[in-house]
Design a protein around this motif. Structure first.
Motif, PDB file in Angstrom:
ATOM      1  N   LEU B 136      44.487  41.633  25.040  1.00 31.00           N
ATOM      2  CA  LEU B 136      45.437  42.105  26.056  1.00 31.00           C
ATOM      3  C   LEU B 136      46.445  43.094  25.486  1.00 31.00           C
ATOM      4  CD1 LEU B 136      46.203  38.972  28.246  1.00 31.00           C
ATOM      5  CD2 LEU B 136      45.060  41.073  28.919  1.00 31.00           C
ATOM      6  N   ILE B 137      46.806  42.898  24.206  1.00 33.30           N
ATOM      7  CA  ILE B 137      47.728  43.831  23.562  1.00 33.30           C
ATOM      8  C   ILE B 137      47.189  45.253  23.691  1.00 33.30           C
ATOM      9  CG2 ILE B 137      48.686  44.566  21.348  1.00 33.30           C
ATOM     10  CD1 ILE B 137      48.458  41.611  20.471  1.00 33.30           C
ATOM     11  N   TYR B 138      45.878  45.406  23.431  1.00 32.73           N
ATOM     12  CA  TYR B 138      45.293  46.741  23.480  1.00 32.73           C
ATOM     13  C   TYR B 138      45.187  47.260  24.909  1.00 32.73           C
ATOM     14  CZ  TYR B 138      44.461  46.221  18.565  1.00 32.73           C
ATOM     15  OH  TYR B 138      44.658  46.063  17.230  1.00 32.73           O
ATOM     16  N   VAL B 139      44.964  46.332  25.859  1.00 32.05           N
ATOM     17  CA  VAL B 139      44.960  46.772  27.263  1.00 32.05           C
ATOM     18  C   VAL B 139      46.348  47.284  27.642  1.00 32.05           C
ATOM     19  CG1 VAL B 139      44.689  46.024  29.649  1.00 32.05           C
ATOM     20  CG2 VAL B 139      43.094  45.221  27.921  1.00 32.05           C
ATOM     21  N   LEU B 140      47.376  46.586  27.177  1.00 20.90           N
ATOM     22  CA  LEU B 140      48.742  46.995  27.510  1.00 20.90           C
ATOM     23  C   LEU B 140      49.098  48.328  26.865  1.00 20.90           C
ATOM     24  CD1 LEU B 140      50.736  43.655  27.367  1.00 20.90           C
ATOM     25  CD2 LEU B 140      50.030  44.974  29.350  1.00 20.90           C
ATOM     26  N   ILE B 141      48.550  48.603  25.692  1.00 18.20           N
ATOM     27  CA  ILE B 141      48.880  49.858  25.017  1.00 18.20           C
ATOM     28  C   ILE B 141      48.021  51.012  25.528  1.00 18.20           C
ATOM     29  CG2 ILE B 141      48.988  51.039  22.804  1.00 18.20           C
ATOM     30  CD1 ILE B 141      49.430  48.335  21.494  1.00 18.20           C
ATOM     31  N   PHE B 142      46.706  50.776  25.591  1.00 19.57           N
ATOM     32  CA  PHE B 142      45.796  51.886  25.894  1.00 19.57           C
ATOM     33  C   PHE B 142      45.262  51.859  27.319  1.00 19.57           C
ATOM     34  CE2 PHE B 142      45.313  51.166  21.260  1.00 19.57           C
ATOM     35  CZ  PHE B 142      45.808  52.376  20.827  1.00 19.57           C
ATOM     36  N   GLY B 143      45.542  50.817  28.092  1.00 14.88           N
ATOM     37  CA  GLY B 143      45.059  50.744  29.468  1.00 14.88           C
ATOM     38  C   GLY B 143      45.667  51.849  30.314  1.00 14.88           C
ATOM     39  N   LEU B 144      45.029  52.101  31.460  1.00 13.81           N
ATOM     40  CA  LEU B 144      45.485  53.199  32.316  1.00 13.81           C
ATOM     41  C   LEU B 144      46.945  53.013  32.730  1.00 13.81           C
ATOM     42  CD1 LEU B 144      44.615  55.777  33.638  1.00 13.81           C
ATOM     43  CD2 LEU B 144      43.737  54.466  35.558  1.00 13.81           C
ATOM     44  N   GLN B 145      47.356  51.752  32.927  1.00 13.28           N
ATOM     45  CA  GLN B 145      48.749  51.497  33.309  1.00 13.28           C
ATOM     46  C   GLN B 145      49.614  51.264  32.070  1.00 13.28           C
ATOM     47  OE1 GLN B 145      48.954  51.865  36.595  1.00 13.28           O
ATOM     48  NE2 GLN B 145      46.723  52.025  36.497  1.00 13.28           N
ATOM     49  N   GLY B 146      49.004  51.379  30.875  1.00 10.86           N
ATOM     50  CA  GLY B 146      49.747  51.093  29.649  1.00 10.86           C
ATOM     51  C   GLY B 146      50.507  52.306  29.139  1.00 10.86           C
ATOM     52  N   TRP B 147      50.992  52.185  27.891  1.00  7.75           N
ATOM     53  CA  TRP B 147      51.859  53.216  27.333  1.00  7.75           C
ATOM     54  C   TRP B 147      51.193  54.588  27.264  1.00  7.75           C
ATOM     55  CZ3 TRP B 147      54.058  50.180  22.525  1.00  7.75           C
ATOM     56  CH2 TRP B 147      54.837  49.115  23.009  1.00  7.75           C
ATOM     57  N   PHE B 148      49.958  54.610  26.730  1.00 14.06           N
ATOM     58  CA  PHE B 148      49.318  55.902  26.512  1.00 14.06           C
ATOM     59  C   PHE B 148      48.219  56.183  27.529  1.00 14.06           C
ATOM     60  CE2 PHE B 148      50.407  54.311  22.156  1.00 14.06           C
ATOM     61  CZ  PHE B 148      51.564  55.068  22.039  1.00 14.06           C
ATOM     62  N   GLY B 149      48.101  55.315  28.544  1.00 11.38           N
ATOM     63  CA  GLY B 149      46.964  55.377  29.455  1.00 11.38           C
ATOM     64  C   GLY B 149      46.728  56.745  30.062  1.00 11.38           C
ATOM     65  N   SER B 150      47.731  57.328  30.695  1.00 15.01           N
ATOM     66  CA  SER B 150      47.483  58.571  31.427  1.00 15.01           C
ATOM     67  C   SER B 150      47.232  59.733  30.473  1.00 15.01           C
ATOM     68  CB  SER B 150      48.638  58.870  32.374  1.00 15.01           C
ATOM     69  OG  SER B 150      49.858  58.652  31.725  1.00 15.01           O
ATOM     70  N   THR B 151      47.908  59.731  29.322  1.00 25.28           N
ATOM     71  CA  THR B 151      47.650  60.791  28.334  1.00 25.28           C
ATOM     72  C   THR B 151      46.211  60.748  27.872  1.00 25.28           C
ATOM     73  OG1 THR B 151      49.776  60.034  27.510  1.00 25.28           O
ATOM     74  CG2 THR B 151      48.766  61.882  26.356  1.00 25.28           C
ATOM     75  N   LEU B 152      45.737  59.521  27.587  1.00 26.34           N
ATOM     76  CA  LEU B 152      44.363  59.376  27.126  1.00 26.34           C
ATOM     77  C   LEU B 152      43.385  59.841  28.200  1.00 26.34           C
ATOM     78  CD1 LEU B 152      44.548  55.905  25.349  1.00 26.34           C
ATOM     79  CD2 LEU B 152      44.239  58.128  24.269  1.00 26.34           C
ATOM     80  N   LEU B 153      43.660  59.485  29.441  1.00 25.05           N
ATOM     81  CA  LEU B 153      42.762  59.852  30.535  1.00 25.05           C
ATOM     82  C   LEU B 153      42.711  61.373  30.686  1.00 25.05           C
ATOM     83  CD1 LEU B 153      41.019  58.613  32.866  1.00 25.05           C
ATOM     84  CD2 LEU B 153      42.961  59.072  34.341  1.00 25.05           C
ATOM     85  N   ASP B 154      43.880  62.008  30.627  1.00 30.15           N
ATOM     86  CA  ASP B 154      43.926  63.463  30.777  1.00 30.15           C
ATOM     87  C   ASP B 154      43.145  64.170  29.670  1.00 30.15           C
ATOM     88  OD1 ASP B 154      45.411  63.105  32.981  1.00 30.15           O
ATOM     89  OD2 ASP B 154      47.355  63.451  32.013  1.00 30.15           O
ATOM     90  N   ASN B 155      43.174  63.598  28.469  1.00 28.13           N
ATOM     91  CA  ASN B 155      42.470  64.222  27.359  1.00 28.13           C
ATOM     92  C   ASN B 155      41.059  63.680  27.179  1.00 28.13           C
ATOM     93  OD1 ASN B 155      44.557  66.002  26.282  1.00 28.13           O
ATOM     94  ND2 ASN B 155      45.673  64.086  26.022  1.00 28.13           N
ATOM     95  N   ASP B 156      40.649  62.877  28.169  1.00 22.38           N
ATOM     96  CA  ASP B 156      39.277  62.381  28.153  1.00 22.38           C
ATOM     97  C   ASP B 156      38.960  61.520  26.938  1.00 22.38           C
ATOM     98  OD1 ASP B 156      37.167  62.185  29.727  1.00 22.38           O
ATOM     99  OD2 ASP B 156      36.629  64.311  29.711  1.00 22.38           O
ATOM    100  N   ILE B 157      39.921  60.746  26.497  1.00 16.69           N
ATOM    101  CA  ILE B 157      39.674  59.842  25.370  1.00 16.69           C
ATOM    102  C   ILE B 157      39.600  58.421  25.909  1.00 16.69           C
ATOM    103  CG2 ILE B 157      40.534  59.009  23.146  1.00 16.69           C
ATOM    104  CD1 ILE B 157      42.208  61.618  23.054  1.00 16.69           C
ATOM    105  N   LYS B 158      38.504  57.759  25.619  1.00 17.29           N
ATOM    106  CA  LYS B 158      38.375  56.372  26.058  1.00 17.29           C
ATOM    107  C   LYS B 158      38.637  55.466  24.866  1.00 17.29           C
ATOM    108  CE  LYS B 158      34.874  56.832  29.603  1.00 17.29           C
ATOM    109  NZ  LYS B 158      33.508  56.446  29.949  1.00 17.29           N
ATOM    110  N   VAL B 159      39.553  54.533  25.033  1.00 15.70           N
ATOM    111  CA  VAL B 159      39.782  53.565  23.968  1.00 15.70           C
ATOM    112  C   VAL B 159      39.306  52.185  24.414  1.00 15.70           C
ATOM    113  CG1 VAL B 159      41.468  52.468  22.474  1.00 15.70           C
ATOM    114  CG2 VAL B 159      41.674  54.883  23.010  1.00 15.70           C
ATOM    115  N   ILE B 160      40.014  51.611  25.418  1.00 16.63           N
ATOM    116  CA  ILE B 160      39.509  50.312  25.872  1.00 16.63           C
ATOM    117  C   ILE B 160      38.377  50.538  26.866  1.00 16.63           C
ATOM    118  CG2 ILE B 160      41.590  48.986  25.448  1.00 16.63           C
ATOM    119  CD1 ILE B 160      42.100  49.224  28.471  1.00 16.63           C
TER     120      ILE B 160
END
Lengths: 335, 303
Positions: B136-160
């Motif tokens: 869950l820690i990683y979902v909270l950090i990298f999830g779409l609603q998490g800290w870096f979620g939207s940045t990751l989505l915009d740059n097309d990087i999938k983590v979780i």
């Protein structure tokens, strides 16, 4: 030498001939995030759709599947599981995709026929062979000493339909009231042997681990267990139950990002086709198409079905009253 | 996998090497026949009930429908992709934890600094935290609603819900094994040999490669084996970040669950038997390492 010549010839063929063809015929992948019991349905349906789509456009489609409790799956999509289509157990879970993450428009349910639900189902009982505890009506379930296996309404869509079926029939019974229904539902969950997080988990608990006297859940799941469990079980259809409507939607934001909107939409539309409806019936769901439904009439027991809109005023209201934190389910289950 | 059943047994220090000679069977160390027999029977009964019977069950269930079904189940594309993903996760998690584990153990065992006990606590954290929370820690950090979620989505990087998330979760839950294995060993050995090397003019790397690492090689190998076993067998943390996409983000343990939920019991147990074989292999390697370590210690003493 001969072999290397052959290799060269093959390479020439691949680069010279096959490459332009593959450039024309695209390979598309879709991700369908679905609820628990639809595994078998979508194995059949995905194969049929791929065939149909290839014949129509020449493109090959591979549909990847993810299954789990409906609420859990909605949560995963909200957290960034990039589904092209979401096919969940109930409308409220799909509403959350719009509300919590703005992945789909608010009016998603108007985009496809029949409120975007290509099939319906209902809630029935699965009992052990010969129905040793004589469980035939909803009232039989709450007698002392009966072990019920429902799933957890907090995470499973089927379990929420189960809860609403149980509550609604008590409400609709002669002399029924909210107080009476609450009393019934309290006894119902007091008899619950386990609460699994998804419908399929509940089925394996009942079928494989042999826990409980009655599984209360999806009609399609009960008939599938009947088929798998070779003569060890019986389906009992209660006189009254709920009309369960599991809806489908394209997840616009992700589909747009993947460039798969057209395929995703065709994928869901094909569920309404004759072939799609036929596959739906074959997997024990109730098709929308009247002709297909009539053809398979004998496999569905006659039940007096009520809808969630009539009895509970729609999903948003039902969710808020019954399943949100501190709602009726929490009040009666924590007691 | 059990957490750390025998941190001390791998220590090749001299007190263990001639242990057997010191406590040869004598009246003081052996019980009456009946009690010995009872104890042995209890242990054997317990072992067969909790280990051997379940293990046998896995293999009988797996082979119930014949060897052809078994083979088909483990060579089916989804099974192969889950095997591949499991190996990828382990192949990344093990070297990372090897390097960080050595570095951490070296710093903790050979030096004194402020915040050392905090560092030790941090290393133990993955043991203390439930794997589900780790996921869950990683979902909270990298999830779409998490800290870096939207940045990751915009740059097309999938983590979780993709391979990086699974690797991250595996690294997290296996983090303590190597360090936990090495710290007591290095502390017991002290730093005399390193200091001698330093006085004789060795460089830092020379000390590391010629003194520190050779001294702990068996403990290190043991830590690596445990790390690998846990990385391949982890269920909870990986389950949270996997997204459960068939053939794409399922590791072996998750694939077992899927097959089981699809009424595909023979296949589920066939894949489970692969994990059981992995555990058995781990045990064999572990015993071998322990035997080697003890032998080395004996040889050292003779020399």
């Amino acid at each position: 030498m001969k072999k290397s010549l052959l290799t060269i010839a093959l390479m020439a063929l691949t680069t010279g001939l096959v490459a332009p063809i593959t450039a024309l015929a695209k390979e598309v992948t879709l991700l369908n995030v679905s609820y628990d019991p639809t595994r078998e349905l979508y194995v059949d349906y995905n194969a049929a759709f791929s065939k149909y789509w290839q014949a129509k456009t020449g493109d090959t489609v591979k549909v990847n599947q993810s299954h789990g409790g409906s609420g859990k799956q909605a949560r995963a999509v909200i957290d960034g599981l990039q589904a092209d289509v979401a096919t969940l157990a109930l409308a409220y879970d799909i509403d959350q995709l719009s509300e919590k993450a703005n992945l789909i428009p608010k009016n998603w349910q108007t985009h496809l026929p029949n409120n975007s639900t290509p099939y319906t189902s209902t809630i029935v009982f699965l009992v052990r062979k010969g129905n040793p505890k004589h469980l035939n009506t909803w009232d039989d379930l709450v007698k002392p000493g009966i072990g019920i296996v429902p799933a957890n309404p907090k995470t499973s869509g089927g379990a929420r339909w189960t809860y609403l079926a149980a509550y609604g029939q008590a409400l609709k019974a002669p002399g029924g009231s909210d107080a009476k229904a609450k009393e019934y539902i309290t006894k119902f969950y007091k008899n619950a042997a386990v609460l699994d997080s998804g419908a399929r988990g509940a089925t394996t608990t009942f079928v494989e681990r042999g826990i409980g006297d009655v599984l209360v859940g999806w009609e399609n799941e009960a008939y599938l267990a009947l088929k798998e469990g070779a003569g060890k079980f019986e389906v009992v259809v209660p006189p009254v139950s709920i009309l369960a409507e599991p809806p489908v939607t394209v997840v616009d934001k992700f589909a747009k990002k993947h460039g798969t909107e057209k395929v995703a939409e065709a994928y869901l539309n094909y569920l309404y086709s004759d072939e799609g409806q036929e596959i739906i019936a074959k997997n024990f769901y109730r098709p929308r198409n009247a002709a297909v439904l009539k053809k398979h009439e004998s496999q569905y027991a006659k039940v007096d079905l009520f809808t969630i809109d009539d009895v509970f005023g729609g999903w948003t209201k039902a969710q808020k009253t019954h399943f949100s934190d501190g709602g009726v389910f929490d009040q009666i289950y924590l007691k | 996998m059990s957490i750390s059943p025998s941190i001390t047994t791998a220590i090749p220090s001299s007190q263990y090497s001639n242990y057997q000679a010191k406590v040869a069977r004598s009246r003081a160390t052996s019980e009456p026949f009946l009690i010995r027999w009872l104890l042995i029977a209890t242990v054997l009964g317990f072992l067969s009930l909790f280990l051997i019977v379940p293990l046998a069950a896995v293999f009988t269930e797996a082979l119930r429908k014949g060897f052809a079904v078994y083979l088909a189940a483990i060579t089916e594309p989804d099974a192969l992709s889950s095997i591949k993903l499991t190996f990828i996760a382990a192949l990344i998690a093990v070297p990372l934890n090897l390097v960080f584990g050595i570095a951490a153990a070296w710093a903790i065992a050979k030096f004194d600094f402020r915040g050392k006990s905090i560092l030790i606590t941090l290393i133990d954290l993955p043991f203390a935290v439930s794997p589900v929370i780790a996921g869950l820690i990683y979902v909270l950090i990298f999830g779409l609603q998490g800290w870096f979620g939207s940045t990751l989505l915009d740059n097309d990087i999938k983590v979780i819900f993709a391979i990086p998330g699974i690797v991250l979760a595996s690294v997290f839950v296996t983090f303590p094994f190597v360090a936990r294995e090495l710290i007591p060993l290095m502390q017991a050995q002290g730093k005399d040999e390193e200091e001698a090397g330093l006085v004789l003019g060795a460089t830092g790397w020379q000390i590391l490669w010629r003194i520190t690492l050779p001294n702990v090689k068996w403990g290190l190998l043991y830590g690596v084996i445990l790390t690998n076993a846990r990385a391949m067998g982890e269920f909870g943390a990986v389950s949270v970040v996997s997204g459960h996409i068939r053939g794409l983000t399922n590791t072996l343990p998750l694939h077992v669950e899927i097959l089981y939920n699809e009424y595909n019991y023979a296949a589920a147990f066939a894949v489970a038997s692969l994990l059981a074989l992995l555990a058995l292999l781990t045990l064999v390697l572990k015993s071998f390492v322990e035997w080697k370590a003890a032998r080395d210690a004996r040889l050292n003493e003779l020399a």
